[in-house]
Enzyme design. Structure first.
Site, PDB file in Angstrom:
ATOM      1  N   CYS A 295      31.377 -41.846  -6.826  1.00 58.17           N
ATOM      2  CA  CYS A 295      31.494 -40.495  -7.388  1.00 58.17           C
ATOM      3  C   CYS A 295      30.511 -39.548  -6.712  1.00 58.17           C
ATOM      4  O   CYS A 295      30.847 -38.404  -6.391  1.00 58.17           O
ATOM      5  CB  CYS A 295      31.240 -40.501  -8.895  1.00 58.17           C
ATOM      6  SG  CYS A 295      32.396 -41.485  -9.851  1.00 58.17           S
TER       7      CYS A 295
ATOM      8  N   CYS B 276      27.800 -43.636 -10.952  1.00 59.99           N
ATOM      9  CA  CYS B 276      28.848 -44.105 -10.038  1.00 59.99           C
ATOM     10  C   CYS B 276      28.557 -43.660  -8.603  1.00 59.99           C
ATOM     11  O   CYS B 276      28.628 -42.467  -8.285  1.00 59.99           O
ATOM     12  CB  CYS B 276      30.198 -43.547 -10.517  1.00 59.99           C
ATOM     13  SG  CYS B 276      31.561 -43.746  -9.358  1.00 59.99           S
TER      14      CYS B 276
END
Length: 142
Positions: A69, A66
């Site tokens: 993230c 991600c």
């Protein structure tokens, strides 16, 4: 008599040291920290932390693949350095702990959940500015 006492005392110290080392090894296996003090939790250590920690806990639900993230990670690290004594910062990889992600209804990552006394009190979904996360934290500090 003094020699016997010293010998017994030394024996007890060694026994206690072994017990402490064993406990430390067990704790390190279930809770890995990065250099800033952010805990990397698994399902078991997450449940233990919620049950036993009196400070607020900010949990970052994330995954390695991600991009947002990964962009959030240095923000969490900076906040962890700043507030390490007032709040616990933790990360849970949703790919490694799908049971926890499902339990808390994580539908998008990154998701930050703030827990106080083991109860979810606030949540931020998505990549947000550091000041927004810091404001959330400050609302729950004693």
């Amino acid at each position: 008599m003094t020699e016997e006492f010293n010998s017994e005392l030394e024996h007890l110290k060694m026994k206690k040291m072994k017990e402490l080392m064993k406990e430390l090894i067990i704790n390190r296996a279930s809770q890995k920290r990065n250099p800033t003090g952010v805990l990397h939790l698994n399902s078991k250590s997450f449940k233990e932390l919620l049950k036993n920690e009196s400070r607020p806990i900010l949990v970052d639900f994330w995954a390695e693949w991600c991009a947002p993230c990964r962009m959030l990670a240095p923000i969490i690290d900076r906040l962890a350095e700043r507030y390490f004594d007032k709040i616990v910062f933790a990360k849970i990889n949703v790919d490694e702990c799908p049971d926890i992600a499902m339990q808390y209804g994580i539908m998008a990552i990154p998701t930050l959940i703030l827990f106080v006394k083991g109860i979810e009190v606030n949540r931020i979904v998505g990549l947000v500015p550091e000041k927004q996360i810091e404001a959330l934290i400050k609302n729950y500090l004693k």
